[in-house]
Design an enzyme around this catalytic site. Structure first.
Site, PDB file in Angstrom:
ATOM      1  N   SER A 174       1.003  -1.191  -0.017  1.00  0.00           N
ATOM      2  CA  SER A 174      -0.017   0.053   0.102  1.00  0.00           C
ATOM      3  C   SER A 174       0.996   1.418   0.117  1.00  0.00           C
ATOM      4  O   SER A 174       0.997   1.980   0.835  1.00  0.00           O
ATOM      5  CB  SER A 174      -0.954  -0.129   1.238  1.00  0.00           C
ATOM      6  OG  SER A 174      -1.766  -1.222   1.273  1.00  0.00           O
ATOM      7  N   GLY A 176       0.661   4.177  -1.548  1.00  0.00           N
ATOM      8  CA  GLY A 176       0.128   5.501  -1.392  1.00  0.00           C
ATOM      9  C   GLY A 176      -0.089   5.754   0.004  1.00  0.00           C
ATOM     10  O   GLY A 176       0.063   6.842   0.530  1.00  0.00           O
ATOM     11  N   ASP A 177      -0.575   4.918   0.927  1.00  0.00           N
ATOM     12  CA  ASP A 177      -0.732   4.980   2.196  1.00  0.00           C
ATOM     13  C   ASP A 177       0.478   5.354   3.111  1.00  0.00           C
ATOM     14  O   ASP A 177       0.614   6.369   3.821  1.00  0.00           O
ATOM     15  CB  ASP A 177      -1.453   3.980   2.790  1.00  0.00           C
ATOM     16  CG  ASP A 177      -2.852   3.960   2.401  1.00  0.00           C
ATOM     17  OD1 ASP A 177      -4.008   4.493   2.774  1.00  0.00           O
ATOM     18  OD2 ASP A 177      -3.540   2.895   1.527  1.00  0.00           O
ATOM     19  N   THR A 178       1.538   4.514   2.611  1.00  0.00           N
ATOM     20  CA  THR A 178       3.044   4.683   3.364  1.00  0.00           C
ATOM     21  C   THR A 178       3.426   6.061   2.921  1.00  0.00           C
ATOM     22  O   THR A 178       4.049   6.954   3.741  1.00  0.00           O
ATOM     23  CB  THR A 178       3.666   3.652   3.171  1.00  0.00           C
ATOM     24  OG1 THR A 178       2.984   2.562   3.350  1.00  0.00           O
ATOM     25  CG2 THR A 178       4.898   3.694   3.773  1.00  0.00           C
ATOM     26  N   ALA A 181       1.905   8.831   4.831  1.00  0.00           N
ATOM     27  CA  ALA A 181       2.319   8.807   6.165  1.00  0.00           C
ATOM     28  C   ALA A 181       3.403   9.330   6.525  1.00  0.00           C
ATOM     29  O   ALA A 181       3.798  10.257   7.494  1.00  0.00           O
ATOM     30  CB  ALA A 181       2.101   7.263   6.855  1.00  0.00           C
TER      31      ALA A 181
END
Length: 405
Positions: A174, A176-178, A181
């Site tokens: 994932s 994009g999420d990381t 973050a």
């Protein structure tokens, strides 16, 4: 509970920083995990029924995802129903004493609960609020639901992943999420620095998933702006830089980056192609890009009958950057990973130990460490509420009403 063995007795870089996490799944919790690894006290608020869905994602051991064991280490869990007035009142009391709030709800959710920035900053003027969402807190798309994969698509990444003419593929994690973050963590640290230097006033960090992806897309937009060029997927190659590709060997794949001028000459000499090494037209990247198919063919023909280990041995002797494509097994067995503390054996509260990724980045003076294993749902509810001055009788009554668990 068995706490994980500390990596170091040095002081923690973020010791004394108090963080409230209202996020779930990946982006918000990864940001809070990064802060926690360096000493921040992170209180994670979870819904009493089921908790963070990540607890049940992917492979499960002893009733809990092993992903949870790394994503939630060094955190405290408070099971609190934010849909209730009592739950939101407790959350406000926690935020009033916090330095940082991390949340990744859809924009408008906290505002509907009376917990938007205006209310919380009035309650706690020093608050730094990290807000991660699909499209950001403003703009025409702000109310649309957005997950990491959509951010990867809108940010331009998904168009480039995969082979030309075939379906765009995800990179396997994932990302994009990381990326969101990590941008969020950068924003928090910048805001904390500004707060310290400018009278203690906090601010909002607004991170959109697609913007975090777009920020790492290198020359994608300038190439379109200057030349009208739309970069297309190129498989394993690095377009415009040669040679840099994956090459099939007899027992697997090897990646070779021979795109420096001197490196290219050493590479060609090592594979027995002195004619290409000495060709003046190939002495610069521009010339090599014009003949990339010929060069890739030469490297591929040389690799094809050889093993990955044999190829790497020859290229290492020639000081050419090359590497195998690692699996989880390769990582777990690699001595370099272990020598640098990048594989930690971490106890869990479920009674077993599991190997998890180490801590990045590596601060030599104040290194991160694992202070505690990932909590069970609501493990710290009573202790955290008691710290707010809530009595055992009040805690019991709220538990009976389902406000906490």
């Amino acid at each position: 509970m068995t706490a994980a063995t500390p990596l170091s007795v040095a002081p923690d870089a973020l010791a004394g920083l108090r963080v409230v996490e209202m996020g779930q799944l990946i982006a918000g919790p990864f940001a809070a995990k990064t802060l926690a690894d360096f000493g921040a006290e992170v209180v994670k608020i979870e819904p009493p029924k089921g908790g963070d869905p990540l607890r049940n994602w992917r492979l499960i051991k002893e009733g809990t995802s092993v992903w949870w064991q790394v994503q939630s280490r060094n955190k405290k869990s408070v099971a609190l129903d934010l849909r209730t007035d009592e739950g939101r009142d407790i959350a406000r009391r926690l935020v009033a004493e916090a330095d940082v709030l991390v949340e990744n709800f859809r924009p408008g959710t906290l505002e509907a609960w009376g917990m938007g920035w205006d209310e919380l900053s009035a309650l706690n003027p020093k608050l730094v609020m990290l807000r991660i969402s699909g499209y950001g807190q403003t703009g025409p798309y702000r109310d649309k639901p957005g997950f990491g994969l959509i951010g990867e698509a809108m940010g331009g990444l998904r168009h480039l992943t995969g082979e030309p003419g075939r379906v765009p593929v995800r990179c396997g994690i994932s990302i994009g999420d990381t990326l969101a973050a990590l941008h969020g963590v950068i924003g928090v640290l910048l805001a904390l620095h500004h707060r310290q230097a400018n009278g203690g006033k906090g601010q909002v960090i607004d991170v959109a998933l697609h913007e975090a992806v777009f920020n790492v897309m290198e020359s994608l937009l300038p190439e379109y702006s200057a030349f009208g060029a739309v970069r297309e997927p190129a498989g394993s190659a690095l377009p415009g830089i040669a040679p840099s590709n994956a090459y099939r060997c007899a027992d697997g794949w090897v990646l070779v980056a021979g795109n420096g001028d001197s490196i290219f000459k050493r590479l060609m000499t090592a594979i027995g192609r002195a004619d290409l090494a000495d060709d003046p037209a190939l002495g610069s990247n521009t010339g090599r890009v014009a003949r990339v198919d010929e060069i890739d063919g030469a490297i591929g023909d040389w690799c094809a009958p050889r093993t990955v280990a044999g190829v790497l041995e020859v290229l290492a002797a020639a000081e050419v950057p090359a590497g195998k494509v690692y699996t989880a097994k390769d990582i777990a067995e690699d001595p370099h990973y272990r020598a640098r503390g990048m594989i930690l054996r971490q106890p869990t509260r479920d009674g077993y130990e599991v190997e998890v990724p180490g801590i990045v980045p590596k601060l030599l003076g104040t290194p991160g460490r694992v202070r505690s294993s990932a909590p069970g749902l609501g493990d710290d509810t009573d202790a955290v509420l008691a710290g707010l001055g809530i009595t055992p009788a009040q805690i019991a009554a709220m538990r009976e009403r389902g406000v906490i668990a």
